[in-house]
Motif scaffolding. Sequence first.
Motif, PDB file in Angstrom:
ATOM      1  N   MET A   1      15.213  -0.281  -8.660  1.00 52.99           N
ATOM      2  CA  MET A   1      14.859   0.972  -9.621  1.00 52.99           C
ATOM      3  C   MET A   1      13.518   0.345 -10.287  1.00 52.99           C
ATOM      4  O   MET A   1      13.405  -0.840 -10.574  1.00 52.99           O
ATOM      5  N   THR A   2      12.549   1.325 -10.250  1.00 47.80           N
ATOM      6  CA  THR A   2      11.352   0.982 -10.856  1.00 47.80           C
ATOM      7  C   THR A   2      11.236   1.357 -12.444  1.00 47.80           C
ATOM      8  O   THR A   2      11.899   2.321 -12.611  1.00 47.80           O
TER       9      THR A   2
ATOM     10  N   ALA B   1       0.773  -1.241  -0.034  1.00 47.61           N
ATOM     11  CA  ALA B   1       0.125   0.096  -0.030  1.00 47.61           C
ATOM     12  C   ALA B   1       0.795   1.359   0.012  1.00 47.61           C
ATOM     13  O   ALA B   1       0.528   2.356  -0.602  1.00 47.61           O
ATOM     14  N   THR B   2       1.945   1.212   0.503  1.00 49.73           N
ATOM     15  CA  THR B   2       2.911   2.333   0.584  1.00 49.73           C
ATOM     16  C   THR B   2       3.517   2.568  -0.871  1.00 49.73           C
ATOM     17  O   THR B   2       3.487   3.914  -1.085  1.00 49.73           O
ATOM     18  N   TRP B   3       3.707   1.765  -1.419  1.00 56.07           N
ATOM     19  CA  TRP B   3       4.381   1.567  -2.711  1.00 56.07           C
ATOM     20  C   TRP B   3       3.264   2.313  -3.817  1.00 56.07           C
ATOM     21  O   TRP B   3       3.471   2.893  -4.695  1.00 56.07           O
ATOM     22  N   GLU B   4       2.092   1.908  -3.596  1.00 58.14           N
ATOM     23  CA  GLU B   4       1.105   2.293  -4.384  1.00 58.14           C
ATOM     24  C   GLU B   4       0.627   3.970  -4.122  1.00 58.14           C
ATOM     25  O   GLU B   4       0.484   4.520  -5.003  1.00 58.14           O
ATOM     26  N   LYS B   5       0.904   4.119  -2.696  1.00 59.15           N
ATOM     27  CA  LYS B   5       0.681   5.525  -2.586  1.00 59.15           C
ATOM     28  C   LYS B   5       1.939   6.522  -3.059  1.00 59.15           C
ATOM     29  O   LYS B   5       1.624   7.733  -3.937  1.00 59.15           O
ATOM     30  N   LEU B   6       3.077   5.995  -3.145  1.00 54.68           N
ATOM     31  CA  LEU B   6       4.208   6.572  -3.864  1.00 54.68           C
ATOM     32  C   LEU B   6       3.966   6.713  -5.237  1.00 54.68           C
ATOM     33  O   LEU B   6       4.565   7.783  -5.970  1.00 54.68           O
ATOM     34  N   ARG B   7       3.721   5.638  -5.714  1.00 50.26           N
ATOM     35  CA  ARG B   7       3.344   5.525  -7.330  1.00 50.26           C
ATOM     36  C   ARG B   7       2.483   6.822  -7.631  1.00 50.26           C
ATOM     37  O   ARG B   7       2.532   7.123  -8.742  1.00 50.26           O
TER      38      ARG B   7
ATOM     39  N   GLU C   1       8.627  -4.818 -13.229  1.00 44.44           N
ATOM     40  CA  GLU C   1       9.394  -3.426 -13.604  1.00 44.44           C
ATOM     41  C   GLU C   1      10.174  -3.185 -12.436  1.00 44.44           C
ATOM     42  O   GLU C   1      10.317  -1.915 -12.111  1.00 44.44           O
ATOM     43  N   ILE C   2      11.073  -4.210 -11.666  1.00 42.87           N
ATOM     44  CA  ILE C   2      11.952  -3.783 -10.431  1.00 42.87           C
ATOM     45  C   ILE C   2      13.163  -4.346 -11.071  1.00 42.87           C
ATOM     46  O   ILE C   2      13.262  -5.561 -11.386  1.00 42.87           O
ATOM     47  N   PHE C   3      14.273  -3.634 -10.873  1.00 48.03           N
ATOM     48  CA  PHE C   3      15.590  -3.914 -11.345  1.00 48.03           C
ATOM     49  C   PHE C   3      16.421  -3.572 -10.293  1.00 48.03           C
ATOM     50  O   PHE C   3      16.037  -2.633  -9.404  1.00 48.03           O
ATOM     51  N   VAL C   4      17.324  -4.291  -9.876  1.00 43.14           N
ATOM     52  CA  VAL C   4      18.204  -4.344  -8.818  1.00 43.14           C
ATOM     53  C   VAL C   4      19.783  -4.390  -9.096  1.00 43.14           C
ATOM     54  O   VAL C   4      20.059  -5.087  -9.812  1.00 43.14           O
ATOM     55  N   LEU C   5      20.457  -3.415  -8.230  1.00 44.62           N
ATOM     56  CA  LEU C   5      21.802  -3.152  -8.649  1.00 44.62           C
ATOM     57  C   LEU C   5      22.347  -3.877  -7.307  1.00 44.62           C
ATOM     58  O   LEU C   5      22.243  -3.181  -6.388  1.00 44.62           O
TER      59      LEU C   5
ATOM     60  N   ARG D   1      10.085   7.493 -12.214  1.00 51.53           N
ATOM     61  CA  ARG D   1      10.797   6.516 -11.593  1.00 51.53           C
ATOM     62  C   ARG D   1      11.165   6.593 -10.139  1.00 51.53           C
ATOM     63  O   ARG D   1      11.267   7.732  -9.874  1.00 51.53           O
ATOM     64  N   MET D   2      11.449   5.554  -9.517  1.00 53.40           N
ATOM     65  CA  MET D   2      12.192   5.564  -8.112  1.00 53.40           C
ATOM     66  C   MET D   2      13.385   4.790  -8.147  1.00 53.40           C
ATOM     67  O   MET D   2      13.356   3.795  -8.918  1.00 53.40           O
ATOM     68  N   MET D   3      14.215   5.312  -7.360  1.00 53.50           N
ATOM     69  CA  MET D   3      15.517   4.515  -6.943  1.00 53.50           C
ATOM     70  C   MET D   3      15.392   4.397  -5.346  1.00 53.50           C
ATOM     71  O   MET D   3      15.037   5.481  -4.600  1.00 53.50           O
ATOM     72  N   VAL D   4      15.504   2.936  -4.908  1.00 52.93           N
ATOM     73  CA  VAL D   4      15.561   2.961  -3.588  1.00 52.93           C
ATOM     74  C   VAL D   4      16.492   2.318  -2.902  1.00 52.93           C
ATOM     75  O   VAL D   4      17.086   1.133  -3.473  1.00 52.93           O
ATOM     76  N   ASN D   5      17.008   2.683  -1.867  1.00 49.63           N
ATOM     77  CA  ASN D   5      18.185   1.852  -1.054  1.00 49.63           C
ATOM     78  C   ASN D   5      17.447   0.853  -0.195  1.00 49.63           C
ATOM     79  O   ASN D   5      16.389   1.186   0.769  1.00 49.63           O
ATOM     80  N   VAL D   6      17.548  -0.411  -0.438  1.00 49.11           N
ATOM     81  CA  VAL D   6      16.793  -1.350   0.165  1.00 49.11           C
ATOM     82  C   VAL D   6      17.401  -2.120   1.018  1.00 49.11           C
ATOM     83  O   VAL D   6      16.833  -3.097   1.803  1.00 49.11           O
TER      84      VAL D   6
END
Length: 313
Positions: free
Chosen positions: A281-282, A213-219, A264-268, A227-232
Motif C-alpha cells: 500500500m502507498t 518510471a511506471t510507478w511515477e506514471k501511476l502516481r 510511504e510503502i506498507f506491506v501486509l 493511494r494504491m494497493m498492489v498484489n506484489v
Amino acid sequence: MNLGAPLFPPQITFLHHPPSTATTIHRLIPLKSLQSNSQPEHCDDGGIPIEHVKTLVKFKSRHNYIRVLQVSRAADHPLAGSRLLLLDAPGNIHSISYLFKSLTNAYFDVFATLPPILPPGPIGILGFGAGSAAKIILELYPDAVIHGWELDPSVISVAREYFGLEKIEKKYSDRLKIYTGNALNAAVKEKFAGILIDLFSKGCVIPELQDAATWEKLRNNLKRGGRMMVNVGGSCVEPDDIRKDGSVIMEETLKAMQKVFAGEIFVLSLDDRKDDSSVAMTGRMPDVGEWRKKLPRPLKFYVDMWNPYTTDD
C-alpha cells in the motif's frame, strides 16, 4: 471469516488415484498469493479429491490459458463451493466467486479495505480478472465508482458467463465501467482516488512494475491524497518459467515502488512469513482506529497487519 482466518486460502491440491497404481498424484494449482509446488516446504497441503472439482471451461485465448473450475460444496476445503478463474500454464487463481457470499478470504478482501481511506473519486482496478474485488467493493460501499481494466477480452467474456459479471454490470451500471486494453494506460478525466493493481503475466508480476518510471506514471494519475494497493506476488506465485523466482520479483517490485513513494510503502503479509505473498500500500499509514471503525466487521482485523517496507540496501 474470523480473526484467526488465514489471509490467503490454502493451496489447492487435487488428488486422484489411477486404477493402475496405488501412488497418489498431486496436482498443485496455486492461488496467485499462495505457495508454488516448487516450494512445498512452505505449503499447507489442503487436498481436494478430484471428484469434488469440475472443469466448466478451458481454452487458450490470445493472452491466456483460461480455465474455470467449480469446487463442490461437499469438499472438505476452505474453497468448497467456490468458482475459480485460473490463468497461466501452471494455473494460478485470478478470481474467486461464491454463490451466497462476496468475501473470498483472499487478497481481494484486503483490496476492499481501501475505499474508506481514499478521498472522493473513482477507483481504478488494473487487472480486473472476473471482478472479485470489484464485486465486494460495490456491495460494501454505496458511493464507490469503479473503472476496471483487463487486457484479455476473453477473460471478461468468461467473467460475464461464469462469474455473474453481466448481472453485476446491470445492477451497478452507474458505478462500474469495464475496459479492455493495456491497464498501464488507464486514465479517467478527474484522476483516481485509488488504484488497485493486480497485474500478472505468465505467472509473474509484469516486468513494467519493476521499473520506477511506471510507478511515477501511476502516481501522476492519482488525486492528492490518493493511494494504491498492489498484489506484489511472492514465492507463492508459480511462474510459467521455472527459472524465475516470485519472491525476487516481489522484492524488485517493492524497491521500484520505494523509489517513487520513499518511506510511504506498507506491506501486509501472512503471519510475518516473508516468503509468502504480499499486498503493498502507498501513502502514509492512516489512523488505524479510524480506519477500523469505517470497515465492515469481517475486514477490521486487516488494518493491524500492515508493516513499513524496509530494505537492506
